[in-house]
Design a protein around this motif. Sequence first.
Motif, short mmCIF file in Angstrom:
data_model
loop_
_atom_site.label_atom_id
_atom_site.label_comp_id
_atom_site.label_asym_id
_atom_site.label_seq_id
_atom_site.Cartn_x
_atom_site.Cartn_y
_atom_site.Cartn_z
N ALA A 1 7.98 -31.70 -34.19
CA ALA A 1 6.80 -32.44 -34.64
C ALA A 1 6.73 -33.84 -34.06
CB ALA A 1 6.78 -32.49 -36.16
N SER A 2 7.87 -34.49 -33.84
CA SER A 2 7.85 -35.85 -33.30
C SER A 2 7.23 -35.90 -31.91
CB SER A 2 9.25 -36.43 -33.28
OG SER A 2 10.07 -35.67 -32.41
N ALA A 3 7.29 -34.82 -31.17
CA ALA A 3 6.70 -34.79 -29.84
C ALA A 3 5.21 -34.55 -29.90
CB ALA A 3 7.37 -33.73 -28.98
N ALA A 4 4.72 -34.14 -31.06
CA ALA A 4 3.30 -33.92 -31.21
C ALA A 4 2.53 -35.21 -31.04
CB ALA A 4 2.99 -33.29 -32.57
N ALA A 5 3.24 -36.35 -31.04
CA ALA A 5 2.59 -37.63 -30.81
C ALA A 5 2.01 -37.69 -29.40
CB ALA A 5 3.59 -38.76 -31.02
N TYR A 6 2.49 -36.87 -28.49
CA TYR A 6 1.91 -36.80 -27.16
C TYR A 6 0.65 -35.97 -27.23
CZ TYR A 6 6.39 -38.56 -25.55
OH TYR A 6 7.50 -39.32 -25.35
N GLY A 7 -0.44 -36.55 -26.77
CA GLY A 7 -1.71 -35.85 -26.78
C GLY A 7 -1.81 -34.82 -25.67
N PRO A 8 -2.89 -34.07 -25.68
CA PRO A 8 -3.05 -33.01 -24.69
C PRO A 8 -3.12 -33.54 -23.26
CG PRO A 8 -5.03 -33.25 -26.03
CD PRO A 8 -3.98 -34.11 -26.64
N LYS A 9 -3.64 -34.74 -23.08
CA LYS A 9 -3.74 -35.30 -21.74
C LYS A 9 -2.36 -35.57 -21.15
CE LYS A 9 -6.89 -38.22 -19.34
NZ LYS A 9 -7.99 -39.15 -19.48
N VAL A 10 -1.48 -36.19 -21.94
CA VAL A 10 -0.11 -36.45 -21.47
C VAL A 10 0.61 -35.13 -21.25
CG1 VAL A 10 2.15 -37.35 -22.13
CG2 VAL A 10 0.13 -38.78 -22.40
N ASN B 1 11.79 -34.40 -13.32
CA ASN B 1 12.70 -35.51 -13.58
C ASN B 1 13.55 -35.40 -14.84
OD1 ASN B 1 11.80 -37.44 -11.38
ND2 ASN B 1 9.85 -37.03 -12.41
N CYS B 2 13.02 -34.77 -15.87
CA CYS B 2 13.69 -34.88 -17.18
C CYS B 2 13.82 -33.56 -17.93
CB CYS B 2 12.92 -35.89 -18.04
SG CYS B 2 12.82 -37.53 -17.29
N HIS B 3 13.73 -32.45 -17.24
CA HIS B 3 13.76 -31.16 -17.91
C HIS B 3 15.09 -30.85 -18.61
CE1 HIS B 3 15.54 -30.28 -13.99
NE2 HIS B 3 16.17 -29.30 -14.61
N LEU B 4 16.10 -31.63 -18.33
CA LEU B 4 17.39 -31.40 -19.00
C LEU B 4 17.39 -31.88 -20.45
CD1 LEU B 4 19.81 -32.44 -16.12
CD2 LEU B 4 19.10 -30.13 -16.79
N TYR B 5 16.36 -32.62 -20.83
CA TYR B 5 16.28 -33.20 -22.18
C TYR B 5 15.17 -32.53 -22.97
CZ TYR B 5 18.98 -36.71 -19.73
OH TYR B 5 19.93 -37.34 -18.98
N ARG B 6 15.42 -32.33 -24.25
CA ARG B 6 14.41 -31.73 -25.13
C ARG B 6 13.25 -32.67 -25.33
NH1 ARG B 6 16.05 -29.11 -30.64
NH2 ARG B 6 13.91 -29.76 -30.91
N LEU B 7 12.07 -32.12 -25.31
CA LEU B 7 10.87 -32.92 -25.56
C LEU B 7 10.92 -33.50 -26.97
CD1 LEU B 7 8.30 -30.57 -23.90
CD2 LEU B 7 8.94 -32.83 -23.12
N GLY B 8 10.40 -34.70 -27.09
CA GLY B 8 10.34 -35.34 -28.39
C GLY B 8 11.61 -36.08 -28.77
N THR B 9 12.57 -36.13 -27.85
CA THR B 9 13.83 -36.81 -28.16
C THR B 9 13.85 -38.18 -27.51
OG1 THR B 9 14.95 -35.92 -26.20
CG2 THR B 9 15.06 -34.60 -28.25
N PRO B 10 14.68 -39.08 -28.04
CA PRO B 10 14.82 -40.38 -27.40
C PRO B 10 15.34 -40.26 -25.96
CG PRO B 10 15.81 -40.41 -29.59
CD PRO B 10 15.43 -38.99 -29.29
N GLU B 11 16.12 -39.22 -25.69
CA GLU B 11 16.68 -39.03 -24.35
C GLU B 11 15.58 -38.75 -23.32
OE1 GLU B 11 19.78 -38.32 -27.34
OE2 GLU B 11 17.82 -37.38 -27.08
N VAL B 12 14.61 -37.93 -23.68
CA VAL B 12 13.55 -37.63 -22.72
C VAL B 12 12.68 -38.87 -22.50
CG1 VAL B 12 11.69 -36.71 -24.19
CG2 VAL B 12 12.00 -35.84 -21.89
N ARG B 13 12.45 -39.64 -23.56
CA ARG B 13 11.66 -40.87 -23.41
C ARG B 13 12.39 -41.84 -22.48
NH1 ARG B 13 7.43 -43.51 -26.12
NH2 ARG B 13 7.21 -41.69 -27.43
N ALA B 14 13.70 -41.99 -22.66
CA ALA B 14 14.49 -42.88 -21.80
C ALA B 14 14.50 -42.36 -20.36
CB ALA B 14 15.92 -43.00 -22.33
#
Length: 89
Positions: A19-28, A39-52
């Motif tokens: 649910a925390s990744a739901a903050a990303y809208g459809p455009k993003v 670049n970042c497929h090794l990290y789960r979406l919605g995690t601080p790691e993917v944002r970093a």
Amino acid sequence: MLRVSPIAIALAAWLLVPASAAAYGPKVRKLCANDYMDNCHLYRLGTPEVRACMRKAGAKLSPRCVDALIEEGHVSASEVQQRRAAAGR
């Protein structure tokens, strides 16, 4: 043998995010899917790691992805300008 395309994998990943990744809208989700996979497929979406990871990959992100991130408020236009200036772009 059944072959699954990377696009299908990215789409499934976006649909199965917490649910925390739901903050990303459809455009993003649409315009940054390839950047995430590149670049970042090794990290789960919605995690601080993917944002970093996406922040670290900033210079490699597509202009369309960056524009979508700005539009949705995930990064400010001034930060993008500062990073581009620092990188000499």
